[in-house]
Design a protein around this motif. Sequence first.
Motif, mmCIF file in Angstrom:
data_model
loop_
_atom_site.group_PDB
_atom_site.id
_atom_site.type_symbol
_atom_site.label_atom_id
_atom_site.label_comp_id
_atom_site.label_asym_id
_atom_site.label_seq_id
_atom_site.Cartn_x
_atom_site.Cartn_y
_atom_site.Cartn_z
ATOM 1 N N ASN A 165 0.638 -1.177 -0.060
ATOM 2 C CA ASN A 165 0.081 -0.060 -0.057
ATOM 3 C C ASN A 165 0.896 1.159 0.063
ATOM 4 O O ASN A 165 1.884 1.253 0.710
ATOM 5 C CB ASN A 165 -0.965 -0.022 1.098
ATOM 6 N N TRP A 166 0.331 2.382 -0.757
ATOM 7 C CA TRP A 166 1.276 3.349 -0.819
ATOM 8 C C TRP A 166 1.616 4.228 0.345
ATOM 9 O O TRP A 166 2.251 5.079 0.618
ATOM 10 C CB TRP A 166 0.750 4.376 -1.828
ATOM 11 N N PHE A 167 0.493 4.162 1.485
ATOM 12 C CA PHE A 167 0.622 4.715 2.838
ATOM 13 C C PHE A 167 1.000 3.857 3.809
ATOM 14 O O PHE A 167 1.496 4.709 4.717
ATOM 15 C CB PHE A 167 -0.742 5.314 3.004
ATOM 16 N N ILE A 168 1.064 2.494 3.922
ATOM 17 C CA ILE A 168 1.365 1.875 4.772
ATOM 18 C C ILE A 168 2.715 1.092 4.584
ATOM 19 O O ILE A 168 2.727 -0.100 4.168
ATOM 20 C CB ILE A 168 0.293 0.769 5.243
ATOM 21 N N PHE A 169 3.829 1.826 4.660
ATOM 22 C CA PHE A 169 4.986 1.153 4.543
ATOM 23 C C PHE A 169 6.131 2.000 5.255
ATOM 24 O O PHE A 169 5.821 2.748 5.915
ATOM 25 C CB PHE A 169 5.504 1.097 3.026
ATOM 26 N N ARG A 170 7.326 1.347 5.260
ATOM 27 C CA ARG A 170 8.617 1.967 5.760
ATOM 28 C C ARG A 170 8.799 3.261 5.954
ATOM 29 O O ARG A 170 8.828 3.882 7.186
ATOM 30 C CB ARG A 170 9.765 1.156 5.576
ATOM 31 N N PRO A 171 8.746 4.201 4.801
ATOM 32 C CA PRO A 171 8.845 5.487 5.320
ATOM 33 C C PRO A 171 7.961 6.382 6.051
ATOM 34 O O PRO A 171 8.488 7.546 6.668
ATOM 35 C CB PRO A 171 8.745 6.140 3.723
ATOM 36 N N TYR A 172 6.700 5.598 6.012
ATOM 37 C CA TYR A 172 5.779 6.377 7.091
ATOM 38 C C TYR A 172 5.866 5.962 8.507
ATOM 39 O O TYR A 172 4.988 6.344 9.288
ATOM 40 C CB TYR A 172 4.368 6.213 6.487
ATOM 41 N N GLY A 173 6.674 4.842 9.021
ATOM 42 C CA GLY A 173 6.948 4.654 10.242
ATOM 43 C C GLY A 173 6.077 3.235 10.777
ATOM 44 O O GLY A 173 6.133 3.109 11.822
ATOM 45 N N TYR A 174 5.391 2.692 9.821
ATOM 46 C CA TYR A 174 4.427 1.551 10.082
ATOM 47 C C TYR A 174 5.275 0.456 10.509
ATOM 48 O O TYR A 174 4.703 -0.428 11.196
ATOM 49 C CB TYR A 174 3.568 1.161 9.078
ATOM 50 N N GLU A 175 6.601 0.336 10.448
ATOM 51 C CA GLU A 175 7.249 -0.606 10.829
ATOM 52 C C GLU A 175 7.710 -0.623 12.146
ATOM 53 O O GLU A 175 8.390 -1.800 12.777
ATOM 54 C CB GLU A 175 8.613 -1.003 9.775
ATOM 55 N N GLN A 176 7.482 0.502 12.903
ATOM 56 C CA GLN A 176 7.815 0.666 14.250
ATOM 57 C C GLN A 176 7.224 -0.472 15.012
ATOM 58 O O GLN A 176 5.951 -0.372 15.108
ATOM 59 C CB GLN A 176 7.452 2.068 14.427
#
Length: 190
Positions: free
Chosen positions: A1-12
């Motif tokens: 998904n363009w919004f739920i991925f590493r650059p947005y911090g979802y992997e924290q």
Amino acid sequence: NWFIFRPYGYEQGFDTWIEVGERERPKTQLTRQQLAQLRTGKLVNASVFEALAQRESNRFFLYVHYVDPHDYRIRPELRKNYAEGVRYLDRVVGELLDGLREQALLENAVVIFTSDHGEYLGKVDDHPLPAMPGHFGNPSFDSLLKIPLIIAPPQARDATSLVRSQDLYGLIREIAGLPPRAPADIASDE
């Protein structure tokens, strides 16, 4: 998904975070259709089982995100048909659950299934509206706002109460036996 991925911090907070697809190449090198073929539900499931094979314990939190219904317009095998995208998703979620069951990973597990939005399919309350793409546009209709939330096994709570997307984090914490955290209320202008 363009919004739920590493650059947005979802992997924290995750010990392992796997993004299915090709994010290493600049987007301009691949077409949207090529990118969609790199993130199919079958490939997501393969990554899930590969990661599960490396787990250290049977106590874990697994987050799986599929985008197949989003890709129905650009994946030829879905025949540009949203319903076919949903049927495909139904099959791959079934395959995921079957695989978890075969590995005895559903015993004492809680499975939560939800979506980020509904889909506008050209009618609202059985009245056709001017063409607008998928889930975009304003105003928001019930078909966009009413989304599934399935929890198995059922939890002791009011199944008719409204659950907002921002409530899911606290709900998951509560199910895991952690103190729930109340989300901030929506601002008056939202």
